[in-house]
Design a protein around this motif. Sequence first.
Motif, mmCIF file in Angstrom:
data_model
loop_
_atom_site.group_PDB
_atom_site.id
_atom_site.type_symbol
_atom_site.label_atom_id
_atom_site.label_comp_id
_atom_site.label_asym_id
_atom_site.label_seq_id
_atom_site.Cartn_x
_atom_site.Cartn_y
_atom_site.Cartn_z
ATOM 1 N N GLU A 75 0.833 -1.207 0.000
ATOM 2 C CA GLU A 75 0.000 0.000 0.000
ATOM 3 C C GLU A 75 0.873 1.265 0.000
ATOM 4 O OE1 GLU A 75 -2.879 0.375 3.141
ATOM 5 O OE2 GLU A 75 -3.480 2.336 2.363
ATOM 6 N N ARG A 129 2.068 1.778 -3.443
ATOM 7 C CA ARG A 129 0.996 2.322 -4.319
ATOM 8 C C ARG A 129 0.831 3.820 -4.076
ATOM 9 N NH1 ARG A 129 -1.757 -2.356 -3.559
ATOM 10 N NH2 ARG A 129 -2.895 -1.558 -1.756
ATOM 11 N N ARG A 130 0.826 4.180 -2.795
ATOM 12 C CA ARG A 130 0.622 5.606 -2.445
ATOM 13 C C ARG A 130 1.789 6.459 -2.962
ATOM 14 N NH1 ARG A 130 -2.099 6.415 2.463
ATOM 15 N NH2 ARG A 130 -1.532 8.602 2.187
ATOM 16 N N SER A 159 3.806 5.819 -5.514
ATOM 17 C CA SER A 159 3.826 5.920 -6.982
ATOM 18 C C SER A 159 2.760 6.911 -7.448
ATOM 19 C CB SER A 159 3.669 4.553 -7.645
ATOM 20 O OG SER A 159 2.424 3.996 -7.309
ATOM 21 N N ALA A 160 1.601 6.928 -6.787
ATOM 22 C CA ALA A 160 0.564 7.903 -7.172
ATOM 23 C C ALA A 160 1.054 9.320 -6.870
ATOM 24 C CB ALA A 160 -0.732 7.606 -6.422
ATOM 25 N N PHE A 161 1.658 9.508 -5.709
ATOM 26 C CA PHE A 161 2.149 10.832 -5.302
ATOM 27 C C PHE A 161 3.189 11.354 -6.281
ATOM 28 C CE2 PHE A 161 5.165 13.107 -2.244
ATOM 29 C CZ PHE A 161 4.389 14.250 -2.130
ATOM 30 N N LYS A 162 4.036 10.458 -6.771
ATOM 31 C CA LYS A 162 5.148 10.857 -7.654
ATOM 32 C C LYS A 162 4.797 10.683 -9.130
ATOM 33 C CE LYS A 162 8.647 11.754 -4.775
ATOM 34 N NZ LYS A 162 9.623 12.817 -4.889
ATOM 35 N N SER A 163 3.525 10.450 -9.437
ATOM 36 C CA SER A 163 3.073 10.257 -10.825
ATOM 37 C C SER A 163 3.929 9.226 -11.559
ATOM 38 C CB SER A 163 3.118 11.573 -11.605
ATOM 39 O OG SER A 163 2.418 12.567 -10.921
ATOM 40 N N GLU A 195 4.452 4.767 -12.428
ATOM 41 C CA GLU A 195 3.689 3.530 -12.536
ATOM 42 C C GLU A 195 3.847 2.669 -11.276
ATOM 43 O OE1 GLU A 195 3.518 1.983 -16.926
ATOM 44 O OE2 GLU A 195 4.923 0.762 -15.751
ATOM 45 N N ARG A 222 2.021 20.088 -5.689
ATOM 46 C CA ARG A 222 1.498 18.986 -4.855
ATOM 47 C C ARG A 222 2.529 18.544 -3.826
ATOM 48 N NH1 ARG A 222 1.258 14.547 -6.843
ATOM 49 N NH2 ARG A 222 2.427 14.895 -8.749
ATOM 50 N N CYS A 252 10.626 5.604 -7.535
ATOM 51 C CA CYS A 252 9.414 5.547 -8.334
ATOM 52 C C CYS A 252 9.863 5.346 -9.780
ATOM 53 C CB CYS A 252 8.608 6.831 -8.176
ATOM 54 S SG CYS A 252 7.913 6.936 -6.525
ATOM 55 N N GLU A 269 -0.274 15.292 1.369
ATOM 56 C CA GLU A 269 -1.253 15.354 0.270
ATOM 57 C C GLU A 269 -2.401 16.300 0.599
ATOM 58 O OE1 GLU A 269 -0.675 11.020 -1.885
ATOM 59 O OE2 GLU A 269 -1.820 11.146 -0.017
#
Length: 393
Positions: free
Chosen positions: A96, A99-100, A102-106, A108, A224, A257, A295
């Motif tokens: 998790e 996942r968090r 990779s989303a934060f750093k744009s 995959e 961000r 990332c 975030e």
Amino acid sequence: MSKLDFIDEELRRLESAALLRRMRRAAPSRPALRDGTGPGRLNLDGREVVNFASNDYLGLSTAPAVTAAAGSAAASRGGGGASSRLLSGNSDVHEELERRLSAFKSAEAAMVFPSGYQTNLSVISALAGDGDCVLLDRLNHASLVDGARLSGARVAVYRHADPDDLERALKIISRHRRRLIVTDALFSMDGDLAPLGDIAFLAEKYGAILMIDEAHSTGIFGLRAAGAAEHFGVEDKIDVKMGTLSKALGAQGGFVCVSSPLREYLVNKARGFIYTTALSPVVCAAAMASLGIVEKNPGAGRALLERAAKLRAEIKRIGFDTGKSVSQIIPVIVGDSARAVALSSLLFKKGFYAPAVRYPTVSKKSARLRISVTIAHSDEDIARFVEALKLCA
Ligand SMILES: Cc1ncc(COP(=O)(O)O)c(C=O)c1O
């Protein structure tokens, strides 16, 4: 003559050159614990000081949501990682957190490691080897230099934050099998930014892999607060975005990332991932809670940068050289190691901790105090510090 005589000799040599390092003992500041002022204060060697040496820039290590998340992870999962991720150490919290991140750093995918230092060693030595060339900025962090050396690749160094010199180096090494450009995004001892737009352009032009180290910019730069790559609008141009959980995120550990195939490659090749115990679930939970706070409130980094800009202007006004700093890291460059140590001790006596940074962390003639501003420093702390610095000059 004993086989261990060299130890005493070397320690004496370091001491006489004002280069001997000693650890101080840090404890939470009692007043700070009471009023929640976080990393801005510290009890160091038994003395209450205003602390300008913390990388917990946003004070998140002691944020109630972070300590609560760590506490409940410890209670339900235990304190340690138990085993390598590739054996039985992988868990839903690790996945998790990745996942968090990779989303934060744009990106995959993401992959966490037990420390930022280990991340750099492992990732660089997995990406480059015999027949390759790693290009390093002259002022890169030691972990990047050590990773390049460990890889066995040729190492080329270009002038600090100088795209022209990088291009010159890229032309010379064009015959190497793989070229890997590695740079700090925000330089840890100078507080300036790498020109990531120009570097990303050159990486593309010369077909080089690009890795950046966002240890100090994550949580601070960008709308961000995702870091310097976001700030420069080049998030999608960077192959390896490295960061740490140990600085603005107030926890421990490092991460990269990357694309999904690169993650899978690293899972198989990065020795500092394979042959080590998984990051503790306690730390994963703490880091996720911190990430949630960043975030929700990405403007905290900007506020910190504004505070740092005010302090920098004041330090310059009283006649000190702050180099090219544009961030919460402010060097007060004094040149000579003994002078840096003396200045730091005088400030300590006045109740401020601003550590002296000397060779080999920085070059021989550029010893300095490294001031690290955090969100926990009040205007009064800053004003009193400038006054003390003026008196000690
Ligand atoms: C630029 C940079 N990269 C990597 C690291 C290593 O990170 P960690 O302290 O999490 O091992 C540091 C920490 O000092 C750093 O300043």
